[in-house]
Design a protein around this motif. Structure first.
Motif, PDB file in Angstrom:
ATOM      1  N   ILE A  98      51.332  70.721 169.132  1.00  0.00           N
ATOM      2  CA  ILE A  98      50.159  70.061 169.712  1.00  0.00           C
ATOM      3  C   ILE A  98      48.926  70.841 169.280  1.00  0.00           C
ATOM      4  CG2 ILE A  98      48.939  69.468 171.839  1.00  0.00           C
ATOM      5  CD1 ILE A  98      51.685  69.199 173.192  1.00  0.00           C
ATOM      6  N   LYS A  99      48.076  70.201 168.485  1.00  0.00           N
ATOM      7  CA  LYS A  99      46.871  70.884 168.013  1.00  0.00           C
ATOM      8  C   LYS A  99      45.598  70.084 168.260  1.00  0.00           C
ATOM      9  CE  LYS A  99      48.262  69.514 163.308  1.00  0.00           C
ATOM     10  NZ  LYS A  99      49.670  69.199 163.631  1.00  0.00           N
ATOM     11  N   ASP A 100      45.727  68.907 168.897  1.00  0.00           N
ATOM     12  CA  ASP A 100      44.557  68.054 169.105  1.00  0.00           C
ATOM     13  C   ASP A 100      44.064  68.085 170.554  1.00  0.00           C
ATOM     14  OD1 ASP A 100      46.763  66.820 170.140  1.00  0.00           O
ATOM     15  OD2 ASP A 100      46.281  64.813 169.373  1.00  0.00           O
ATOM     16  N   ILE A 101      44.541  69.061 171.346  1.00  0.00           N
ATOM     17  CA  ILE A 101      44.120  69.151 172.738  1.00  0.00           C
ATOM     18  C   ILE A 101      43.017  70.200 172.873  1.00  0.00           C
ATOM     19  CG2 ILE A 101      45.857  70.896 173.351  1.00  0.00           C
ATOM     20  CD1 ILE A 101      44.937  68.031 175.677  1.00  0.00           C
ATOM     21  N   ASP A 102      42.007  69.891 173.662  1.00  0.00           N
ATOM     22  CA  ASP A 102      40.940  70.864 173.906  1.00  0.00           C
ATOM     23  C   ASP A 102      41.405  71.873 174.948  1.00  0.00           C
ATOM     24  OD1 ASP A 102      38.310  72.015 173.959  1.00  0.00           O
ATOM     25  OD2 ASP A 102      37.980  70.950 175.852  1.00  0.00           O
ATOM     26  N   VAL A 103      41.378  73.158 174.590  1.00  0.00           N
ATOM     27  CA  VAL A 103      41.726  74.228 175.534  1.00  0.00           C
ATOM     28  C   VAL A 103      40.441  74.986 175.861  1.00  0.00           C
ATOM     29  CG1 VAL A 103      43.136  76.265 175.984  1.00  0.00           C
ATOM     30  CG2 VAL A 103      44.038  74.420 174.546  1.00  0.00           C
ATOM     31  N   PRO A 104      39.854  74.742 177.030  1.00  0.00           N
ATOM     32  CA  PRO A 104      38.595  75.429 177.383  1.00  0.00           C
ATOM     33  C   PRO A 104      38.816  76.927 177.558  1.00  0.00           C
ATOM     34  CG  PRO A 104      39.041  73.556 178.846  1.00  0.00           C
ATOM     35  CD  PRO A 104      40.297  73.830 178.083  1.00  0.00           C
ATOM     36  N   LEU A 105      37.717  77.664 177.565  1.00  0.00           N
ATOM     37  CA  LEU A 105      37.786  79.097 177.783  1.00  0.00           C
ATOM     38  C   LEU A 105      38.442  79.384 179.135  1.00  0.00           C
ATOM     39  CD1 LEU A 105      36.920  81.937 176.728  1.00  0.00           C
ATOM     40  CD2 LEU A 105      34.837  81.657 178.100  1.00  0.00           C
TER      41      LEU A 105
ATOM     42  N   THR B  70      42.896  82.406 176.036  1.00  0.00           N
ATOM     43  CA  THR B  70      42.698  81.027 175.574  1.00  0.00           C
ATOM     44  C   THR B  70      43.458  80.797 174.279  1.00  0.00           C
ATOM     45  OG1 THR B  70      40.481  81.086 176.554  1.00  0.00           O
ATOM     46  CG2 THR B  70      40.955  79.298 175.016  1.00  0.00           C
ATOM     47  N   LYS B  71      43.379  81.755 173.372  1.00  0.00           N
ATOM     48  CA  LYS B  71      44.092  81.661 172.090  1.00  0.00           C
ATOM     49  C   LYS B  71      45.603  81.637 172.296  1.00  0.00           C
ATOM     50  CE  LYS B  71      44.415  83.910 167.542  1.00  0.00           C
ATOM     51  NZ  LYS B  71      45.863  84.162 167.532  1.00  0.00           N
TER      52      LYS B  71
ATOM     53  N   VAL C 228      44.258  70.748 179.767  1.00  0.00           N
ATOM     54  CA  VAL C 228      44.765  72.113 179.884  1.00  0.00           C
ATOM     55  C   VAL C 228      43.614  73.004 180.358  1.00  0.00           C
ATOM     56  CG1 VAL C 228      45.778  74.088 178.672  1.00  0.00           C
ATOM     57  CG2 VAL C 228      46.409  71.775 177.999  1.00  0.00           C
ATOM     58  N   GLN C 229      43.921  73.949 181.254  1.00  0.00           N
ATOM     59  CA  GLN C 229      42.917  74.929 181.668  1.00  0.00           C
ATOM     60  C   GLN C 229      43.586  76.262 181.982  1.00  0.00           C
ATOM     61  OE1 GLN C 229      39.235  74.901 182.031  1.00  0.00           O
ATOM     62  NE2 GLN C 229      39.975  77.013 181.920  1.00  0.00           N
ATOM     63  N   PRO C 230      43.386  77.285 181.133  1.00  0.00           N
ATOM     64  CA  PRO C 230      43.868  78.626 181.483  1.00  0.00           C
ATOM     65  C   PRO C 230      43.023  79.216 182.612  1.00  0.00           C
ATOM     66  CG  PRO C 230      43.419  78.409 179.112  1.00  0.00           C
ATOM     67  CD  PRO C 230      42.791  77.241 179.793  1.00  0.00           C
ATOM     68  N   VAL C 231      43.679  79.988 183.489  1.00  0.00           N
ATOM     69  CA  VAL C 231      43.002  80.629 184.617  1.00  0.00           C
ATOM     70  C   VAL C 231      43.472  82.086 184.661  1.00  0.00           C
ATOM     71  CG1 VAL C 231      42.606  80.578 187.117  1.00  0.00           C
ATOM     72  CG2 VAL C 231      43.025  78.438 185.874  1.00  0.00           C
ATOM     73  N   ASP C 232      42.534  83.006 184.791  1.00  0.00           N
ATOM     74  CA  ASP C 232      42.872  84.430 184.716  1.00  0.00           C
ATOM     75  C   ASP C 232      43.208  84.987 186.092  1.00  0.00           C
ATOM     76  OD1 ASP C 232      43.380  86.860 183.575  1.00  0.00           O
ATOM     77  OD2 ASP C 232      41.291  87.485 183.473  1.00  0.00           O
ATOM     78  N   LEU C 233      44.477  84.845 186.492  1.00  0.00           N
ATOM     79  CA  LEU C 233      44.917  85.421 187.759  1.00  0.00           C
ATOM     80  C   LEU C 233      45.183  86.922 187.657  1.00  0.00           C
ATOM     81  CD1 LEU C 233      45.318  82.449 188.788  1.00  0.00           C
ATOM     82  CD2 LEU C 233      47.294  83.335 190.035  1.00  0.00           C
TER      83      LEU C 233
END
Length: 477
Positions: A134-141, A121-122, A455-460
């Motif tokens: 870009i620093k104002d976007i929410d990046v979920p876990l 996520t980081k 935005v959504q990271p996904v752990d493939l």
């Protein structure tokens, strides 16, 4: 750390060239110094700072104090290894077998899984900030797995001679020294079992493993694919020449032990290169493909097909893309890197039409076959560059409302970004396996009238530093 180095490093920084030179001498190769690991790099290495140098250290986690042996120093950075761990991070996975770290199979396996998801996520947040401001976007876990092991549906395993015996395993990082391995930790266990069985058969029939130095031997690689839902297995034997001694008996014994094996393919690669596959394929047993399912669709997967190696998380990835797009029945979608159709066909049941473009002719053929096999007729697949195909479709009066991109690690070309923005879809879904190049491309999209909204990271790829991410760009009014 010897007293002289400790004294030098405890002093405030001086501008004296003599001082800097003396410090550098003390940090030459094989020096051992005490350092604090402050961060993790994008590829999971521990980061330590000594004077004005940044050191990268394998198998070191933030908060750990270590005795570090200096391996290499350049003008701005250095590389070290853990000589002794003086303190241990509470996030360390002590159970990891060092083989997986040394080979790079699970280069983040020394970090516990919850912390891996936070790390990824980081990585996405940092890339968006550093590359695109870009620093104002929410990046979920990062979306993770309940069981983040034994997930890979594909294995590519080198075969080499080690101590006079044919072995399967993985190369030590930054080398071509094979480390014999039976349990690959992140691979489907049935794939691991098959590899061990085949290895033992090759030994019994005295088939020679490839020897890169002597340019001799027959068996170069074993590749195995297994359907996550279907269970069907394909074995690909990569050889240096066409004839395989007593291959019929070998296949008969494998099929008797693994009845789910429905395809055995030989690939001939006689070139002295790092490429795993050659150009010639021969079907030795069964079918040319295996089948598997994803989000309710069935896919034929050939030896060369690109198919996500983690089926469970690929379904979450594609469903996230569908949810982000908020698709409507009258939407027209362009799938700009369509492959064998897995993304586009997942969208097709929700929209008016999907237009897919891919530069690999075999993949386009597979996508067309997959559409027909699933009874999906609102799709069109062409073999071309994405830029040319989109320009032609627009000239033909096709107006896409959504464009999906899923590029390789290097990201998109500037020309593609400009052409896709000129088409003016309402939404662009960007699926990326490299947050840094994605952020770079998003910056240009924002300059061309689009805004990053989700935005959504996904752990493939659990246990590794690799991160997949889905982003939504929407056209500004």
């Amino acid at each position: 750390m010897n007293d002289e180095v400790e004294t030098l490093l405890s002093q405030p920084p001086l501008k004296s060239k003599k001082y800097q030179k003396k410090v550098r001498v003390m940090l030459e190769k094989n020096a051992v110094i005490e350092v604090l690991i402050e961060d993790l790099s994008h590829d999971g290495k521990g980061v330590a700072k000594v004077e004005n140098l940044v050191f990268f250290v394998d198998n070191a986690l933030p908060g750990e104090r270590i005795q570090m042996r200096v391996l290499k120093v350049t003008k701005k950075m250095g590389y070290g290894k853990v000589e002794e761990r003086l303190s241990t991070s509470p996030e360390r996975n002590e159970a990891i077998d060092m083989t997986y770290l040394r080979s790079g199979i699970a280069d983040l396996g020394h970090l516990n899984y919850e912390a891996q998801l936070i790390f990824k996520t980081k990585q996405v947040k940092d890339s968006l900030y550093k590359m695109a401001d870009i620093k104002d976007i929410d990046v979920p876990l990062t979306l993770g797995m309940d069981q983040p092991f034994a997930y890979r549906n594909k294995a590519q395993v080198p075969v080499r001679r080690v101590s006079g015996q044919l072995e399967t395993g993985f190369f030590r990082k930054n080398s071509h020294d094979l480390m014999p391995i039976e349990d690959f930790y992140i691979q489907d266990k049935e794939i691991d079992n098959l590899l061990v069985f085949v290895r033992d058969l090759l030994r019994r029939y005295d088939l020679k493993a490839c020897d890169e130095k002597e340019q001799s031997g027959l068996i170069r690689h074993l590749i195995v694919r297994r359907g996550h839902y279907s269970g069907e297995i394909m074995l690909i034997i990569v050889t240096t020449r066409p004839k395989i001694f007593r291959i019929e008996q070998i296949i008969e014994k494998i099929v008797a032990e693994f009845p789910a094996l429905v395809s055995v393919i030989q690939n001939i690669n006689d070139q002295n290169t790092n490429a795993i596959l050659g150009k010639e394929f021969r079907t030795l047993y069964g079918k040319d493909t295996i089948t598997d399912q994803m989000l309710g669709n069935t896919y034929a997967i050939s030896a060369q097909s690109f198919y996500q190696v983690n089926t469970e998380m690929a379904e979450k990835l594609y469903q996230t893309a569908i949810d982000f797009a908020d698709v409507k029945p009258d939407d027209v979608v362009i799938d700009a890197y369509s492959g064998i159709g897995t993304i586009g066909l997942s969208f097709a049941k929700h929209v008016q039409h999907v237009y897919g473009v891919e530069v690999v002719a075999a993949a386009v053929h597979d996508a067309q076959k997959n559409a027909a096999a699933n009874g999906i007729d609102n799709v069109t697949y062409v073999c071309d560059s994405a830029e040319k195909a989109m320009e032609k479709w627009v000239k033909d009066g096709i107006k896409p409302t959504i464009i999906i991109v899923d590029p390789p690690r290097k990201g998109l070309t500037e020309s593609f970004i400009k052409v896709s923005a000129n088409v003016q879809p309402e939404k662009i879904i960007y699926i990326s396996c490299n947050p840094a190049t994605m952020a770079r491309d998003i910056k240009l999209y924002e300059e061309l009238g689009y805004k990053l909204t989700k935005v959504q990271p996904v752990d493939l790829f659990p246990q590794t530093h690799h991160c997949e991410v889905v982003s939504l760009l929407e056209k500004r009014n």
